[in-house]
Design a protein around this motif. Structure first.
Motif, short mmCIF file in Angstrom:
data_model
loop_
_atom_site.label_atom_id
_atom_site.label_comp_id
_atom_site.label_asym_id
_atom_site.label_seq_id
_atom_site.Cartn_x
_atom_site.Cartn_y
_atom_site.Cartn_z
N THR A 1 2.65 -9.61 7.32
CA THR A 1 1.51 -8.78 7.70
C THR A 1 1.02 -7.97 6.51
O THR A 1 1.81 -7.43 5.74
N ASP A 2 -0.30 -7.88 6.38
CA ASP A 2 -0.88 -7.07 5.32
C ASP A 2 -0.79 -5.59 5.69
O ASP A 2 -1.31 -5.17 6.74
N LEU A 3 -0.13 -4.79 4.85
CA LEU A 3 -0.10 -3.35 5.07
C LEU A 3 -1.41 -2.72 4.62
O LEU A 3 -1.93 -1.80 5.26
N SER B 1 2.89 -6.31 3.42
CA SER B 1 3.95 -5.32 3.53
C SER B 1 5.16 -5.74 2.70
O SER B 1 5.56 -6.91 2.70
N GLY B 2 5.72 -4.79 1.94
CA GLY B 2 6.92 -5.05 1.17
C GLY B 2 6.68 -5.75 -0.15
O GLY B 2 7.65 -6.21 -0.78
N GLY C 1 -1.80 0.28 7.11
CA GLY C 1 -1.10 0.25 8.39
C GLY C 1 -2.09 0.20 9.53
O GLY C 1 -2.98 -0.65 9.55
N GLN D 1 -1.23 8.38 4.52
CA GLN D 1 -0.59 7.07 4.58
C GLN D 1 -0.02 6.63 3.22
O GLN D 1 0.78 5.70 3.16
N SER D 2 -0.46 7.28 2.14
CA SER D 2 -0.04 6.84 0.80
C SER D 2 0.46 8.01 -0.04
O SER D 2 0.09 9.16 0.18
N LYS E 1 3.50 5.16 3.67
CA LYS E 1 3.66 3.73 3.92
C LYS E 1 3.41 2.95 2.63
O LYS E 1 3.96 1.86 2.44
N LEU E 2 2.55 3.49 1.76
CA LEU E 2 2.12 2.81 0.56
C LEU E 2 2.30 3.74 -0.64
O LEU E 2 1.93 4.90 -0.59
N TRP F 1 9.58 -1.37 -0.91
CA TRP F 1 8.41 -0.52 -0.83
C TRP F 1 7.15 -1.33 -1.12
O TRP F 1 7.14 -2.18 -2.01
N THR F 2 6.09 -1.04 -0.40
CA THR F 2 4.79 -1.64 -0.69
C THR F 2 4.11 -0.77 -1.73
O THR F 2 3.96 0.44 -1.53
#
Length: 248
Positions: free
Chosen positions: A2-4, A29-30, A64, A85-86, A163-164, A194-195
């Motif tokens: 999945t694309d984060l 992701s990742g 996300g 988010q980042s 998340k990023l 980590w992304t």
């Protein structure tokens, strides 16, 4: 996978200068995406748009499950939710000089996120240990080397539980002998899953850590692909020319 992160038709101008013309890409992701390109190409502007430090003039960004459409009116509350988010690590360390290392790391979680101080302190010690600096937790930035300050900056960004992770040429302000210690921390984060989106001029590092490389020039993505392709056998003549110059 999945694309984060999903970026569509990103545009940004400063006055009459169109810095980003139409930038689109996604980051699973990742994974680690590295952005390279000449000075003034728009690399840093992309990162600052991803963190809403310089909100885009057009386009859409999703991190996300939080998306912002910059073709419409975006409220301050939407921007705050999006920015959360980042985590951003800058060229300069930007640490508070009057606060200790520990105080710098807990500032965001306690003041901005309103998390319990004891919880934030415990997590800060864990993160400082991860970057090899928990023994320096009571020292002040002026007592640290540039590489150590940058590693504290990484811990501070991680403390916000993003998340990023975004890195804007994290080694460009360091003496050459200090570069390795910062790159080692970033490699460790990549190994943890980590992304990340990283703007760097360290081509060898990009080759080691990236899952995908974007070459940006003139506000557009000129070429993108696996590092073995983009960095060793690029399709576009402009990419080849840039790499020949930077590696010479």
């Amino acid at each position: 996978m999945t694309d984060l992160l999903e970026v569509k038709s990103l545009k940004k101008s400063f006055g009459a200068v169109e810095v980003l013309k139409d930038v689109s890409f996604s980051v699973p992701s990742g994974t680690v995406t590295v952005i390279i390109g000449p000075s003034g190409s728009g690399k840093t502007t992309v990162l600052r748009a991803l963190n809403a430090l310089d909100p885009a003039d057009g386009g859409r960004i999703r991190i996300g499950d939080v998306a912002v459409d910059f073709d419409s009116t975006v409220s301050p509350a939407q921007l705050r939710a999006f920015r959360a988010q980042s985590g951003m690590v800058f060229q300069q360390h930007n640490l508070f000089p009057h606060k200790t290392v520990l105080q710098n790391v807990i500032e965001g979680p306690v003041i901005v996120q309103k998390r319990a101080r004891d919880e934030a302190i415990a997590e800060a010690h864990r993160l400082l240990d991860e970057v090899g600096l928990d023994v320096k937790s009571d020292q002040y930035p002026f007592q640290l080397s540039g590489g150590q300050q940058q590693r504290v900056g990484i811990a501070r960004a991680l403390a916000l539980r993003p998340k990023l992770m975004l890195f804007d040429e994290p080694t460009s302000a360091l003496d050459p002998e200090l570069v390795g210690e910062v790159l080692a921390v970033i490699k460790g984060l990549a190994a943890e899953g980590w992304t990340m989106v990283i703007v760097t001029h360290e081509i060898r590092f990009a080759e080691q850590v990236a899952d995908e490389v974007l070459f940006i020039e003139g506000g557009v993505v000129v070429e993108r692909g696996k590092p073995a392709t983009v960095l060793r056998n690029p399709t576009e003549a402009r990419t080849r020319q840039f790499l020949q110059r930077i590696l010479a």
